[in-house]
Design an enzyme around this catalytic site. Structure first.
Site, PDB file in Angstrom:
ATOM      1  N   THR A  65       0.811  -1.066   0.073  1.00 24.63           N
ATOM      2  CA  THR A  65      -0.058   0.208   0.044  1.00 24.63           C
ATOM      3  C   THR A  65       0.770   1.264   0.081  1.00 24.63           C
ATOM      4  O   THR A  65       0.524   2.111  -0.866  1.00 24.63           O
ATOM      5  CB  THR A  65      -0.869   0.202   1.086  1.00 24.63           C
ATOM      6  OG1 THR A  65      -1.860  -1.018   1.245  1.00 24.63           O
ATOM      7  CG2 THR A  65      -1.684   1.171   1.298  1.00 24.63           C
TER       8      THR A  65
HETATM    9  P1  AMP Z   1      -1.663  -3.126   3.547  1.00 27.38           P
HETATM   10  O1  AMP Z   1      -2.710  -3.818   3.056  1.00 27.38           O
HETATM   11  O2  AMP Z   1      -0.910  -3.784   4.833  1.00 27.38           O
HETATM   12  O3  AMP Z   1      -0.599  -2.810   2.427  1.00 27.38           O
HETATM   13  O4  AMP Z   1      -2.028  -1.653   4.037  1.00 27.38           O
HETATM   14  C1  AMP Z   1      -3.383  -1.301   3.852  1.00 27.38           C
HETATM   15  C2  AMP Z   1      -3.843  -0.569   5.104  1.00 27.38           C
HETATM   16  O5  AMP Z   1      -3.028   0.652   4.981  1.00 27.38           O
HETATM   17  C3  AMP Z   1      -5.290  -0.171   5.120  1.00 27.38           C
HETATM   18  O6  AMP Z   1      -6.182  -1.345   5.729  1.00 27.38           O
HETATM   19  C4  AMP Z   1      -5.380   1.140   5.834  1.00 27.38           C
HETATM   20  O7  AMP Z   1      -5.844   0.817   7.035  1.00 27.38           O
HETATM   21  C5  AMP Z   1      -3.744   1.603   5.959  1.00 27.38           C
HETATM   22  N1  AMP Z   1      -3.576   2.929   5.440  1.00 27.38           N
HETATM   23  C6  AMP Z   1      -3.938   3.577   4.431  1.00 27.38           C
HETATM   24  N2  AMP Z   1      -3.819   4.761   4.184  1.00 27.38           N
HETATM   25  C7  AMP Z   1      -3.222   5.119   5.403  1.00 27.38           C
HETATM   26  C8  AMP Z   1      -2.643   6.321   5.837  1.00 27.38           C
HETATM   27  N3  AMP Z   1      -2.741   7.511   5.251  1.00 27.38           N
HETATM   28  N4  AMP Z   1      -2.054   6.270   7.208  1.00 27.38           N
HETATM   29  C9  AMP Z   1      -2.099   5.142   7.732  1.00 27.38           C
HETATM   30  N5  AMP Z   1      -2.618   4.055   7.461  1.00 27.38           N
HETATM   31  C10 AMP Z   1      -3.229   4.055   6.228  1.00 27.38           C
HETATM   32 ZN    ZN Z   2      -3.127  -1.510  -0.340  1.00 24.42          ZN
HETATM   33 ZN    ZN Z   3      -3.630  -4.851   1.815  1.00 24.38          ZN
END
Ligand code: AMP
Ligand code: ZN
Ligand code: ZN
Length: 417
Positions: free
Chosen positions: A82
């Site tokens: 992400t």
């Molecule tokens: P991942 O699937 O581990 O790559 O990351 C996804 C998660 O990133 C999502 O479930 C969000 O809760 C978190 N996320 C997205 N944007 C932000 C942000 N600006 N600050 C903190 N966490 C975030």
């Molecule tokens: Zn993502």
């Molecule tokens: Zn994810």
């Protein structure tokens, strides 16, 4: 509505500092004839896999496609996570170049970075390159961000004029109202760029897997939110003057039950420790045990392969950043790796994941765009997500910072200015 909108003193300083017209605006053309670029709304649906658009679940996104442009798919950058990819989308730089190389990482000077750590995400020293809101603000074009990764830090000393601190508890409907409110503002301080973010599809993909009814329902819900955006723009008379670029950061792969490895079985923790988990897994050798770590890890194993940073496949452009761990292990699609501690908590929790090789079809992301700058009913072939930043600078008519993208990708689908 639980809104914590922030317009801090640095932004106020920036408003003053950025009030000088950009070189383009300062041309010999009399001000009365200058046509402002259309507003731009950048929407991210986290974890929306490219083939989600072909399942008959997204009538509102289909309306955008019918009136605009769709890519067959968009290839994320490596690793397909992400934060690295959201920041690539807005800088045009590969993660190995902008420095957000993982959602969890270590920097020799700065220490640890976690996406849930406000001290880290607001510290500009982590964020290299120049995100689109900085390019815009520097050119005198105002911006407003709904929690795009990076937007909570004063990168190059510049913040969006208005920004929302990430708060996953804010309902998607409320986020839409905030963003529509920004776009409806008038006057010289009104934002020309706004961003919107939704995490519900990613969350359902992780918890239930990409083939689940829950992932399907989450896609339908995100599409309904897109419908609210389209109708809200229409109701405010903003539809014809607003370009919308809708993207995702990566896709989602099925994670069958039990296909998870213990990082401490990959290598004895007395020899090397995992510095990041999931895909890719980074390892750092204990002092003096580098050779043993390499002997234990490097090469192909059942369900994963490891490289020294310098030997990573060049197409990933990942090995050159000092934050990239000395040893990187890439899991086979459909396999995960977690520390014993995490395994105890999560072993049976996840049914979907991402972070794998960015060229896998399951990791492909979505790109759709519509609005006055785009021709209707066009399809572009698969392209790399580094090409989005140069497109955004073109749509806003602001100078682009150095980037890894191809500025010509959208030539055939853009209307002449
Ligand atoms: P991942 O699937 O581990 O790559 O990351 C996804 C998660 O990133 C999502 O479930 C969000 O809760 C978190 N996320 C997205 N944007 C932000 C942000 N600006 N600050 C903190 N966490 C975030
Ligand atoms: Zn993502
Ligand atoms: Zn994810």
């Amino acid at each position: 509505m639980n809104m914590r909108l922030v317009c801090g003193s640095i932004a106020a300083l920036c408003l003053m500092a950025c009030s000088t017209p950009s070189p383009r605006q300062a041309s010999a053309t009399p001000p009365t004839t200058v046509q402002p670029s259309p507003r731009l709304l950048l929407v991210s649906i986290d974890g929306l896999r490219a083939d989600a658009l072909d399942r008959g679940l997204t009538p509102n996104i289909q309306r955008m496609i019918d009136g605009g442009v769709r890519a067959r798919w968009m290839t994320p950058s490596y690793p397909s996570l992400t934060f690295p990819n959201h920041y690539t989308l807005v800088t045009g730089l590969r993660p190995g170049h902008h420095g957000i190389i993982h959602n969890s990482m270590h920097d020799p000077q700065l220490g640890g970075f976690e996406i849930s750590n406000p001290a880290a995400v607001t510290d500009a020293r982590w964020w290299g390159g120049e995100p689109i809101w900085v390019s815009a603000e520097k050119a005198g074009v105002r911006t407003a961000t709904w929690s795009w990764p990076g937007s909570e830090a004063a990168i190059q000393g510049v913040r969006p004029s208005q920004w929302q601190v990430y708060d996953r508890s804010i309902a998607l409907e409320d986020r839409v109202q905030t963003v529509l409110g920004w776009l409806a503002q008038t006057g010289p301080q009104a934002p020309r760029l706004a961003t919107l973010y939704m995490e519900n599809v990613d969350k359902a993909g992780h918890t239930y897997g990409p083939d689940s009814a829950e992932y399907r329902q989450a896609i339908q819900r995100a599409d309904a939110i897109v419908g609210q955006v389209l109708e809200g723009l229409d109701a405010r008379g903003l539809a014809t003057g607003t370009n919308i670029v809708l993207v995702s950061d990566h896709g989602m792969a099925e994670l069958p039950e039990g296909q998870v490895l213990d990082t401490e079985r990959m290598v004895d923790p007395a020899i090397a420790v995992a510095t990041s988990v999931g895909q890719p897994v980074g390892f750092q050798a204990m002092p003096g045990r580098e050779r043993e770590a390499e002997r234990a890890l490097l090469g192909r194993h059942d369900h994963y392969q490891c490289w020294k940073r310098a030997d990573l496949p060049p197409r990933w452009q990942y090995g050159q950043h000092p934050r990239t761990p000395p040893i990187i292990c890439e899991m086979e699609e459909g396999w995960d790796a977690l520390t014993p501690d995490m395994l105890a908590r999560h072993a049976h929790a996840y049914r979907g994941t991402h972070g794998y090789d960015n060229t896998l079809p399951s990791m492909r992301a979505v790109f759709v765009a519509t609005g006055p700058s785009f021709k209707a009913g066009r399809t572009v072939e698969g392209f790399d997500n580094v090409d989005v930043y140069p497109l955004l600078t073109r749509l806003l008519n602001v100078p682009a910072a150095a980037n890894d993208g191809n500025p010509d990708t959208f030539d055939a689908v853009l209307r002449p200015r």
